[in-house]
Design an enzyme around this catalytic site. Structure first.
Site, PDB file in Angstrom:
ATOM      1  N   HIS A 122      33.276 -50.770 -55.141  1.00  0.00           N
ATOM      2  CA  HIS A 122      32.052 -50.357 -55.533  1.00  0.00           C
ATOM      3  C   HIS A 122      31.103 -50.679 -54.472  1.00  0.00           C
ATOM      4  CE1 HIS A 122      34.160 -50.913 -59.866  1.00  0.00           C
ATOM      5  NE2 HIS A 122      33.875 -49.903 -59.576  1.00  0.00           N
ATOM      6  N   LYS A 149      35.932 -47.531 -73.299  1.00  0.00           N
ATOM      7  CA  LYS A 149      36.317 -48.951 -72.786  1.00  0.00           C
ATOM      8  C   LYS A 149      35.923 -50.253 -73.673  1.00  0.00           C
ATOM      9  CE  LYS A 149      36.850 -47.324 -67.817  1.00  0.00           C
ATOM     10  NZ  LYS A 149      36.443 -47.444 -66.808  1.00  0.00           N
ATOM     11  N   ARG A 208      38.582 -42.048 -54.934  1.00  0.00           N
ATOM     12  CA  ARG A 208      39.779 -42.930 -54.202  1.00  0.00           C
ATOM     13  C   ARG A 208      40.942 -42.249 -53.883  1.00  0.00           C
ATOM     14  NH1 ARG A 208      39.926 -46.541 -59.063  1.00  0.00           N
ATOM     15  NH2 ARG A 208      39.517 -45.002 -60.017  1.00  0.00           N
ATOM     16  N   SER A 214      38.901 -51.752 -61.683  1.00  0.00           N
ATOM     17  CA  SER A 214      38.223 -53.032 -62.181  1.00  0.00           C
ATOM     18  C   SER A 214      39.475 -53.636 -63.223  1.00  0.00           C
ATOM     19  CB  SER A 214      37.169 -52.614 -63.112  1.00  0.00           C
ATOM     20  OG  SER A 214      35.966 -52.460 -62.214  1.00  0.00           O
TER      21      SER A 214
HETATM   22  N1  COA Z   1      36.397 -49.125 -56.073  1.00  0.00           N
HETATM   23  C1  COA Z   1      37.112 -49.784 -56.925  1.00  0.00           C
HETATM   24  N2  COA Z   1      37.228 -49.266 -58.224  1.00  0.00           N
HETATM   25  C2  COA Z   1      36.668 -48.225 -58.415  1.00  0.00           C
HETATM   26  C3  COA Z   1      35.740 -47.406 -57.515  1.00  0.00           C
HETATM   27  C4  COA Z   1      35.717 -47.836 -56.060  1.00  0.00           C
HETATM   28  N3  COA Z   1      35.245 -47.348 -55.001  1.00  0.00           N
HETATM   29  N4  COA Z   1      35.628 -46.174 -58.214  1.00  0.00           N
HETATM   30  C5  COA Z   1      36.007 -46.195 -59.356  1.00  0.00           C
HETATM   31  N5  COA Z   1      36.531 -47.220 -59.651  1.00  0.00           N
HETATM   32  C6  COA Z   1      37.244 -47.756 -60.802  1.00  0.00           C
HETATM   33  C7  COA Z   1      36.417 -48.395 -61.752  1.00  0.00           C
HETATM   34  O1  COA Z   1      36.328 -49.819 -61.794  1.00  0.00           O
HETATM   35  C8  COA Z   1      37.029 -48.128 -63.090  1.00  0.00           C
HETATM   36  O2  COA Z   1      37.940 -48.966 -63.385  1.00  0.00           O
HETATM   37  P1  COA Z   1      38.529 -49.262 -64.861  1.00  0.00           P
HETATM   38  O3  COA Z   1      38.878 -48.039 -65.322  1.00  0.00           O
HETATM   39  O4  COA Z   1      39.665 -50.104 -64.544  1.00  0.00           O
HETATM   40  O5  COA Z   1      37.505 -50.023 -65.516  1.00  0.00           O
HETATM   41  C9  COA Z   1      37.765 -46.583 -62.901  1.00  0.00           C
HETATM   42  O6  COA Z   1      37.676 -46.616 -61.480  1.00  0.00           O
HETATM   43  C10 COA Z   1      36.959 -45.614 -63.366  1.00  0.00           C
HETATM   44  O7  COA Z   1      35.631 -45.706 -62.769  1.00  0.00           O
HETATM   45  P2  COA Z   1      34.721 -44.762 -63.310  1.00  0.00           P
HETATM   46  O8  COA Z   1      35.189 -43.340 -63.573  1.00  0.00           O
HETATM   47  O9  COA Z   1      33.352 -45.113 -62.675  1.00  0.00           O
HETATM   48  O10 COA Z   1      34.511 -45.126 -64.957  1.00  0.00           O
HETATM   49  P3  COA Z   1      33.356 -45.861 -65.529  1.00  0.00           P
HETATM   50  O11 COA Z   1      33.646 -46.701 -66.721  1.00  0.00           O
HETATM   51  O12 COA Z   1      32.861 -46.997 -64.193  1.00  0.00           O
HETATM   52  O13 COA Z   1      32.114 -44.812 -65.365  1.00  0.00           O
HETATM   53  C11 COA Z   1      30.585 -43.399 -66.582  1.00  0.00           C
HETATM   54  C12 COA Z   1      32.125 -43.873 -66.314  1.00  0.00           C
HETATM   55  C13 COA Z   1      29.923 -44.645 -67.190  1.00  0.00           C
HETATM   56  C14 COA Z   1      29.859 -42.791 -65.256  1.00  0.00           C
HETATM   57  C15 COA Z   1      30.704 -42.342 -67.570  1.00  0.00           C
HETATM   58  O14 COA Z   1      31.319 -42.756 -68.453  1.00  0.00           O
HETATM   59  C16 COA Z   1      29.060 -41.817 -68.001  1.00  0.00           C
HETATM   60  O15 COA Z   1      28.275 -41.287 -67.371  1.00  0.00           O
HETATM   61  N6  COA Z   1      28.770 -42.541 -69.147  1.00  0.00           N
HETATM   62  C17 COA Z   1      27.556 -42.203 -69.727  1.00  0.00           C
HETATM   63  C18 COA Z   1      27.734 -41.020 -70.963  1.00  0.00           C
HETATM   64  C19 COA Z   1      27.913 -39.841 -70.342  1.00  0.00           C
HETATM   65  O16 COA Z   1      26.808 -39.107 -69.844  1.00  0.00           O
HETATM   66  N7  COA Z   1      28.893 -39.208 -70.666  1.00  0.00           N
HETATM   67  C20 COA Z   1      28.992 -37.829 -70.458  1.00  0.00           C
HETATM   68  C21 COA Z   1      29.719 -37.875 -69.027  1.00  0.00           C
HETATM   69  S1  COA Z   1      29.994 -36.254 -68.625  1.00  0.00           S
END
Ligand code: COA
Length: 162
Positions: A20, A44, A93, A131
């Site tokens: 991140h 989650k 990724r 994560s």
């Molecule tokens: N390095 C390491 N890990 C990474 C990474 C990176 N560069 N990029 C992504 N990851 C990991 C994250 O840690 C996460 O791990 P986990 O699933 O083990 O927790 C996984 O990849 C998925 O990441 P991500 O897609 O960013 O999920 P998130 O839960 O962190 O984020 C939101 C998703 C919060 C952005 C999305 O749910 C959201 O926008 N929510 C708000 C509500 C909304 O608007 N919903 C409609 C969306 S269309």
């Protein structure tokens, strides 16, 4: 160039990893201002409460001057509207991320047609990080020091149940 352009990097960051931070560092070079927006992901169960994730992220990014860490609840598009932003940063990724990211980017743009999603690739050494994987290694007593910022490492080591 729009010097007031705000880019938002949303996520649950539970916990923040070096992957991140790598994406945030890259975004900070491209955009004049980047907001790391931390939220609750409905699908989650989080290990760290929101305030602790915000605190860890603030400490892990304080060397970057144009980064602000914030939190939000509800839809990302509404948060963007509130702060006057329209650019979303996402990390790609591997190919496996594409389908979900594609769906999310297009859904966000359907909800608000001004939203643009910009994808950045982390350094290849972070392409396998997530994560959940960090949490699993920590719970099973593996060495995860090289995958997370020092503040996150310390916090996880002190966390009950890990
Ligand atoms: N390095 C390491 N890990 C990474 C990474 C990176 N560069 N990029 C992504 N990851 C990991 C994250 O840690 C996460 O791990 P986990 O699933 O083990 O927790 C996984 O990849 C998925 O990441 P991500 O897609 O960013 O999920 P998130 O839960 O962190 O984020 C939101 C998703 C919060 C952005 C999305 O749910 C959201 O926008 N929510 C708000 C509500 C909304 O608007 N919903 C409609 C969306 S269309």
């Amino acid at each position: 160039m729009n010097n007031n352009l705000i880019a938002v990097y949303p996520g649950s960051f539970d916990p923040p990893t070096n992957g991140h931070i790598d994406i945030i560092s890259r975004a900070s070079i491209i955009f004049p201002k980047v907001i790391v927006a931390i939220t609750h992901n409905q699908s989650k169960e989080h290990l760290f409460p929101l305030e602790e994730r915000v605190e860890m992220m603030k400490k892990s990014t304080r060397h970057l001057k144009n980064i602000k860490v914030d939190s939000f609840s509800g839809l990302l598009v509404n948060y963007l509207d509130k702060i006057g932003g329209f650019v979303v940063i996402r990390g790609l990724r591997a190919l496996a991320d594409f389908e979900y990211e594609f769906q999310m980017a297009l859904m966000n743009r359907t909800l608000n047609k001004k939203i643009e999603t910009v994808f950045l690739m982390p350094d290849q050494e972070y392409t396998f990080l997530s994560s959940s994987m960090i949490k699993e290694i920590a719970i099973l007593n593996g060495d995860f020091k090289k995958f997370v910022p020092p503040v996150v490492y310390k916090k996880m080591k002190n966390k009950k149940g890990i």
